[in-house]
Design a protein around this motif. Structure first.
Motif, PDB file in Angstrom:
ATOM      1  N   LYS A  20     -13.201   5.397   8.994  1.00  0.00           N
ATOM      2  CA  LYS A  20     -12.292   4.585   8.180  1.00  0.00           C
ATOM      3  C   LYS A  20     -11.930   3.307   8.922  1.00  0.00           C
ATOM      4  CE  LYS A  20      -7.810   4.704   5.851  1.00  0.00           C
ATOM      5  NZ  LYS A  20      -6.607   5.509   5.580  1.00  0.00           N
ATOM      6  N   THR A  22      -9.570  -0.390   8.193  1.00  0.00           N
ATOM      7  CA  THR A  22      -8.625  -1.077   7.312  1.00  0.00           C
ATOM      8  C   THR A  22      -8.619  -2.563   7.644  1.00  0.00           C
ATOM      9  OG1 THR A  22      -7.258   0.903   7.190  1.00  0.00           O
ATOM     10  CG2 THR A  22      -6.207  -1.167   6.588  1.00  0.00           C
ATOM     11  N   MET A  44     -15.201   4.341   5.003  1.00  0.00           N
ATOM     12  CA  MET A  44     -14.188   4.007   4.006  1.00  0.00           C
ATOM     13  C   MET A  44     -13.501   2.733   4.475  1.00  0.00           C
ATOM     14  SD  MET A  44     -10.681   5.939   2.830  1.00  0.00           S
ATOM     15  CE  MET A  44     -11.491   7.462   2.472  1.00  0.00           C
ATOM     16  N   VAL A  45     -13.546   1.700   3.647  1.00  0.00           N
ATOM     17  CA  VAL A  45     -12.945   0.423   4.003  1.00  0.00           C
ATOM     18  C   VAL A  45     -11.782   0.164   3.041  1.00  0.00           C
ATOM     19  CG1 VAL A  45     -13.332  -2.031   4.384  1.00  0.00           C
ATOM     20  CG2 VAL A  45     -15.190  -0.409   4.770  1.00  0.00           C
ATOM     21  N   VAL A  46     -10.592   0.010   3.608  1.00  0.00           N
ATOM     22  CA  VAL A  46      -9.378  -0.223   2.839  1.00  0.00           C
ATOM     23  C   VAL A  46      -8.977  -1.681   2.998  1.00  0.00           C
ATOM     24  CG1 VAL A  46      -6.961   0.430   2.548  1.00  0.00           C
ATOM     25  CG2 VAL A  46      -8.637   2.159   3.283  1.00  0.00           C
ATOM     26  N   SER A  47      -8.851  -2.377   1.881  1.00  0.00           N
ATOM     27  CA  SER A  47      -8.372  -3.762   1.899  1.00  0.00           C
ATOM     28  C   SER A  47      -6.868  -3.711   1.638  1.00  0.00           C
ATOM     29  CB  SER A  47      -9.082  -4.588   0.835  1.00  0.00           C
ATOM     30  OG  SER A  47      -8.613  -5.910   0.854  1.00  0.00           O
ATOM     31  N   ALA A  48      -6.091  -3.684   2.717  1.00  0.00           N
ATOM     32  CA  ALA A  48      -4.645  -3.486   2.620  1.00  0.00           C
ATOM     33  C   ALA A  48      -3.863  -4.795   2.564  1.00  0.00           C
ATOM     34  CB  ALA A  48      -4.156  -2.647   3.806  1.00  0.00           C
ATOM     35  N   ILE A  66     -14.212  -6.594  -1.376  1.00  0.00           N
ATOM     36  CA  ILE A  66     -13.217  -5.573  -1.676  1.00  0.00           C
ATOM     37  C   ILE A  66     -11.914  -6.280  -2.026  1.00  0.00           C
ATOM     38  CG2 ILE A  66     -12.051  -3.495  -0.858  1.00  0.00           C
ATOM     39  CD1 ILE A  66     -14.347  -3.199   1.211  1.00  0.00           C
ATOM     40  N   LYS A  70      -7.618  -2.395  -2.729  1.00  0.00           N
ATOM     41  CA  LYS A  70      -8.690  -1.499  -3.149  1.00  0.00           C
ATOM     42  C   LYS A  70      -9.395  -0.883  -1.939  1.00  0.00           C
ATOM     43  CE  LYS A  70      -8.118  -2.315  -7.489  1.00  0.00           C
ATOM     44  NZ  LYS A  70      -7.608  -1.328  -8.396  1.00  0.00           N
ATOM     45  N   THR A  71     -10.151   0.163  -2.202  1.00  0.00           N
ATOM     46  CA  THR A  71     -10.900   0.878  -1.171  1.00  0.00           C
ATOM     47  C   THR A  71     -12.332   1.058  -1.650  1.00  0.00           C
ATOM     48  OG1 THR A  71      -8.930   2.079  -0.458  1.00  0.00           O
ATOM     49  CG2 THR A  71     -11.044   3.052   0.117  1.00  0.00           C
ATOM     50  N   LYS A  72     -13.293   0.909  -0.743  1.00  0.00           N
ATOM     51  CA  LYS A  72     -14.699   1.188  -1.037  1.00  0.00           C
ATOM     52  C   LYS A  72     -15.252   2.069   0.069  1.00  0.00           C
ATOM     53  CE  LYS A  72     -16.235  -2.568  -3.927  1.00  0.00           C
ATOM     54  NZ  LYS A  72     -17.232  -3.585  -4.178  1.00  0.00           N
ATOM     55  N   VAL A  73     -16.170   2.935  -0.308  1.00  0.00           N
ATOM     56  CA  VAL A  73     -16.872   3.766   0.662  1.00  0.00           C
ATOM     57  C   VAL A  73     -18.299   3.245   0.745  1.00  0.00           C
ATOM     58  CG1 VAL A  73     -17.683   6.073   1.220  1.00  0.00           C
ATOM     59  CG2 VAL A  73     -15.420   5.764   0.204  1.00  0.00           C
TER      60      VAL A  73
END
Length: 104
Positions: A20, A22, A44-48, A66, A70-73
């Motif tokens: 993961k 972020t 898993m990449v979270v665009s926070a 992204i 949103k989140t993309k795997v």
């Protein structure tokens, strides 16, 4: 027969390394991911942050936009040992937006 298929799918799931990362407005975290060689990966990449990010790895030949929140795997095939750059391309001039995937 169904038991064999279930067992095979469980083995395949166990062979996938889940990581993961972020991104928050040009800052990736962690900057260093580690994985075992010869294993498939899911990152898993979270665009926070408040803006879109463009997650890219030229050595791994992927680029994903992204949206904020949103989140993309990202699925990555099994890799040989080495270091692979990961970057938020829209902020690549910042050291905080440049990461690495270390495969041992």
């Amino acid at each position: 027969m169904a038991v064999l298929l279930l067992s095979a799918s469980l083995v395949r799931a166990a062979d996938v390394v889940k990581l993961k990362m972020t991104s928050t407005d040009g800052k990736l975290g962690p900057l260093r991911l580690e994985a075992a060689a010869g294993k498939a990966l899911e990152i898993m990449v979270v665009s926070a942050g408040k803006t879109v990010m463009e997650f890219e790895s030229k050595p791994l030949t992927f680029e994903q936009n992204i949206a904020a929140g949103k989140t993309k795997v990202i699925q990555v095939k099994a890799l040989a040992a080495g270091e692979y750059t990961l970057v938020d391309e829209l902020n690549e001039e910042k050291a905080s937006a440049q990461g690495v995937l270390v495969v041992k």
